[in-house]
Design an enzyme around this catalytic site. Structure first.
Site, PDB file in Angstrom:
ATOM      1  N   CYS A 131      43.363  14.800  -3.433  1.00  0.00           N
ATOM      2  CA  CYS A 131      42.903  14.285  -2.145  1.00  0.00           C
ATOM      3  C   CYS A 131      41.663  15.058  -1.725  1.00  0.00           C
ATOM      4  O   CYS A 131      41.620  16.291  -1.841  1.00  0.00           O
ATOM      5  CB  CYS A 131      44.005  14.434  -1.095  1.00  0.00           C
ATOM      6  N   HIS A 141      47.791   5.599  -1.041  1.00  0.00           N
ATOM      7  CA  HIS A 141      47.254   6.890  -0.613  1.00  0.00           C
ATOM      8  C   HIS A 141      46.415   6.736   0.658  1.00  0.00           C
ATOM      9  O   HIS A 141      46.597   7.496   1.625  1.00  0.00           O
ATOM     10  CB  HIS A 141      46.406   7.475  -1.748  1.00  0.00           C
ATOM     11  N   GLU A 142      45.512   5.763   0.663  1.00  0.00           N
ATOM     12  CA  GLU A 142      44.621   5.608   1.820  1.00  0.00           C
ATOM     13  C   GLU A 142      45.360   5.065   3.031  1.00  0.00           C
ATOM     14  O   GLU A 142      45.104   5.495   4.163  1.00  0.00           O
ATOM     15  CB  GLU A 142      43.437   4.712   1.457  1.00  0.00           C
ATOM     16  N   HIS A 199      47.176   7.827   4.765  1.00  0.00           N
ATOM     17  CA  HIS A 199      46.308   8.626   5.633  1.00  0.00           C
ATOM     18  C   HIS A 199      46.299   8.077   7.058  1.00  0.00           C
ATOM     19  O   HIS A 199      46.263   8.840   8.036  1.00  0.00           O
ATOM     20  CB  HIS A 199      44.873   8.636   5.104  1.00  0.00           C
TER      21      HIS A 199
END
Length: 218
Positions: free
Chosen positions: A126, A168-169, A172
């Site tokens: 990351c 993953h995004e 966030h």
């Protein structure tokens, strides 16, 4: 109470960020903005400012370099992310990880749900946790729902590495870092990764570091 910067209208904060020009500063783990759910996008940025912000995210992602970047990673708590992956990796890695090129995309208010029960585990890093990687088991296929920067609906199934990027995004934007989902015994510095764990798959690391993988019965 929030800090003065917390109370600054988002449009003003984005204008301030963009005024410096060039890639935006990437905030790192420990910054509270990475742990707060981001605001749904509801016109906080006028279309010209949104377009400039999206272009700055793209520039920053390329400069890092990375294959995805979420607005909170530059200190802006909006549910906006960008992804793009040229997939310039060895063929062995491409096949093992299902890593195929992805065009540039803007994801506004994205959410995902698993498609099937299969999970895949690979080392993941990351931009907000520089210098470290760890193995994360994620859904091998997901259905993404979002809007693009023009407000058009996105409803698409992703698999392999693109599915990992989407998860993953989107995480966030929910205040979740990949470390929250990682096998902590797999945590490795970039130096250790280069020396020991550069294989396409993490089976060797799992055996030598002592952590489980999906379907391994550990």
């Amino acid at each position: 109470m929030g800090t003065p910067s917390d109370r600054t209208p988002l449009a003003e904060r984005v204008e301030e960020l963009l005024s410096a020009g060039g890639p935006l500063p990437i905030v790192e783990a420990g910054d509270p903005v990475l742990r707060r759910p981001a605001e749904p996008f509801d016109g906080q940025l006028a279309p010209p400012l949104l377009a400039r912000f999206v272009e700055a995210l793209r520039l920053t992602m390329h400069a890092a370099p990375g294959v995805g970047l979420a607005a909170p990673q530059v200190g802006v708590g909006l549910r906006i992310a960008v992804i793009e992956d040229p997939a310039r990796v060895p063929q062995e890695v491409r096949v093992a990880r299902g890593r195929v090129p992805q065009p540039f995309r803007v994801l506004v208010d994205p959410s995902y749900e698993p498609v099937g029960d299969v999970r895949a585990a690979f080392f993941e890093g990351c931009l907000s946790v520089p210098g470290w990687q760890a193995v994360v088991a994620r859904h091998a296929r997901v259905r993404l729902r979002a809007r693009d920067e023009r407000g058009l609906e996105v409803d698409e199934v992703f698999s392999g590495w693109p599915a990992r990027i989407v998860q993953h995004e989107t995480d966030h934007l929910d205040g979740v870092l990949y470390l929250d989902r990682a096998e902590t015994r797999s945590l490795a510095s970039s130096r250790a990764m280069a020396r020991w764990w550069g294989q396409a798959t993490p089976e060797r690391a799992a055996g030598e570091l002592g952590f489980g993988l999906p379907g391994a019965g550990v």
